[in-house]
Motif scaffolding. Sequence first.
Motif, short mmCIF file in Angstrom:
data_model
loop_
_atom_site.label_atom_id
_atom_site.label_comp_id
_atom_site.label_asym_id
_atom_site.label_seq_id
_atom_site.Cartn_x
_atom_site.Cartn_y
_atom_site.Cartn_z
N TRP A 282 17.78 -45.10 22.87
CA TRP A 282 18.53 -46.33 23.09
C TRP A 282 17.91 -47.14 24.24
O TRP A 282 17.73 -48.35 24.13
CB TRP A 282 19.99 -46.00 23.40
CG TRP A 282 20.85 -47.22 23.58
CD1 TRP A 282 21.51 -47.92 22.63
CD2 TRP A 282 21.12 -47.88 24.83
NE1 TRP A 282 22.19 -48.98 23.18
CE2 TRP A 282 21.97 -48.98 24.54
CE3 TRP A 282 20.74 -47.65 26.15
CZ2 TRP A 282 22.43 -49.85 25.53
CZ3 TRP A 282 21.20 -48.52 27.14
CH2 TRP A 282 22.03 -49.59 26.82
N ASP A 287 15.98 -47.26 18.96
CA ASP A 287 17.19 -47.36 18.15
C ASP A 287 18.32 -47.78 19.09
O ASP A 287 18.79 -46.99 19.90
CB ASP A 287 17.51 -46.02 17.48
CG ASP A 287 18.68 -46.12 16.51
OD1 ASP A 287 19.43 -47.12 16.59
OD2 ASP A 287 18.86 -45.22 15.69
N ARG A 288 18.73 -49.02 18.99
CA ARG A 288 19.68 -49.59 19.94
C ARG A 288 21.12 -49.46 19.46
O ARG A 288 22.01 -50.16 19.95
CB ARG A 288 19.33 -51.07 20.13
CG ARG A 288 19.89 -51.70 21.39
CD ARG A 288 19.26 -51.19 22.66
NE ARG A 288 19.81 -51.89 23.83
CZ ARG A 288 19.55 -51.59 25.08
NH1 ARG A 288 18.72 -50.61 25.36
NH2 ARG A 288 20.08 -52.28 26.06
N SER A 289 21.40 -48.54 18.57
CA SER A 289 22.76 -48.40 18.04
C SER A 289 23.66 -47.71 19.07
O SER A 289 23.23 -46.87 19.86
CB SER A 289 22.75 -47.60 16.74
OG SER A 289 22.34 -46.27 16.96
N ARG A 292 23.79 -43.83 19.36
CA ARG A 292 22.81 -43.07 20.13
C ARG A 292 23.35 -42.68 21.50
O ARG A 292 23.21 -41.55 21.94
CB ARG A 292 21.52 -43.89 20.28
CG ARG A 292 20.73 -44.02 19.00
CD ARG A 292 20.17 -42.69 18.54
NE ARG A 292 19.69 -42.79 17.16
CZ ARG A 292 20.39 -42.43 16.11
NH1 ARG A 292 21.61 -41.95 16.26
NH2 ARG A 292 19.91 -42.52 14.89
N VAL A 293 23.96 -43.62 22.22
CA VAL A 293 24.42 -43.30 23.57
C VAL A 293 25.61 -42.34 23.53
O VAL A 293 25.79 -41.53 24.44
CB VAL A 293 24.78 -44.57 24.37
CG1 VAL A 293 23.54 -45.35 24.70
CG2 VAL A 293 25.78 -45.44 23.63
#
Length: 439
Positions: A282, A287-289, A292-293
Amino acid sequence: MEALLEAVMRRAGVPGFVSGLQRLSGGANMESWLFACGTERFVLRRAPSPEWIAARPLNMAGEAEVIRRAHTAGVAAPEVIAELTAEDSLGIGFIMRCLPGTADPESALSSPPELANDLAQAMARIHTLDTATLSFLPRLDSAEGVEALACQFAETGGDRPLIALGLAWLRANLPPPAKPVVVHGDFRIGNLMVHEGRLSGVIDWELAHLGDGHEDLAYGCMTVWRFGRLDKQGFGLTNIKTLAKAYQAAGGEPFNPARFRFWLVYRTVWWALGCLSMGQSWRTGTDRSLERVVVARRCAEQELDLLLLLESEAPETERARPLPPGPPEPHAATGEPTATEILTAVSEWLAATVKGKLEGRERWELAVAQNALGIVRRELTARANPADRALANDLLTGRQTLTTPGLLAGLRARALSTLSADMPKYPALAAARTLWEHP
């Protein structure tokens, strides 16, 4: 997107209009899209980004090929009908026929006992695939794998003592080299399609490699993949002895408890680090979804499981030692709303106003967002810092071990505090509290 898919389907010999396109929820890495073409249903499986797939040991062409060979050999695997090309403008991936049934864990875990036999037979059949024709698969040697995990640990900060404890144990308990077989690598409830109580297919082959078959056996028995069935270590369906017996009867190699334990600890460390790597994906934009975090905070689940796996090796005096005192209870808030209260208000508003307007993946993503708000809310009030580089180094080098007075009690308290904030509904947490707080 439908028109682009129709062009690919025509190339695959399946003409017709594409309809019902929807992204499936779940899946920690790959995207999966369900759609109909003509009278049949299909699944598009693709990488979230070129950067993401470039970092993987097995590319998507390799994944498609191992699925084809497994399907041809009689493994209950999907039929790959087309691979995407750059000209398709759909990304990197492939299309499969949709298998009957569902991968929903609740469906599998409520199935009759025959399902456990189906899983054992499928594993045994995968492990007898011809390795010569699948030589392109990455190979996992236990010793090299442990050192790769140690490098990954250092890259993620090298400051989580519970992961360091697991790495030190792995280095001290390496098994003898095993004859390499084809290993699925993600064989677990959630990646197994079940139809009318029986196995209808094995999906998600992105982690396939050559290695020790006991790795597949152990991975599906991890606590996290048993979804609350703490009393049934064999995939949440049965016990280990029964599972191993069925595996051997289906042609699998003789069961080795020490080898099984090694891979159980190995894959628990592996998934703890895998969770942490999601946060890095992230941060870098790979993958900036939101998922993910949030998944990154599931590392705490594996840290608790590691301690439950390894604490039996501590002296009885340490296992009986009470937990150190926890932080004082927070005072009741007065005056202006606190940050915790504001987060609670936002979460309640989302549930009351937005939830009913969403469905499918968007509804699932809302649940992920509410989970994220909860993590932050609990961190603000009662989460111990899980990082301690000095202690992690001591554990890696052997300067401290489970024989060190007070270490186990401190690690227990740290694991409980972190997991209570990050994933308080994790089933093993309540069991650990009972075991450690009320011995």
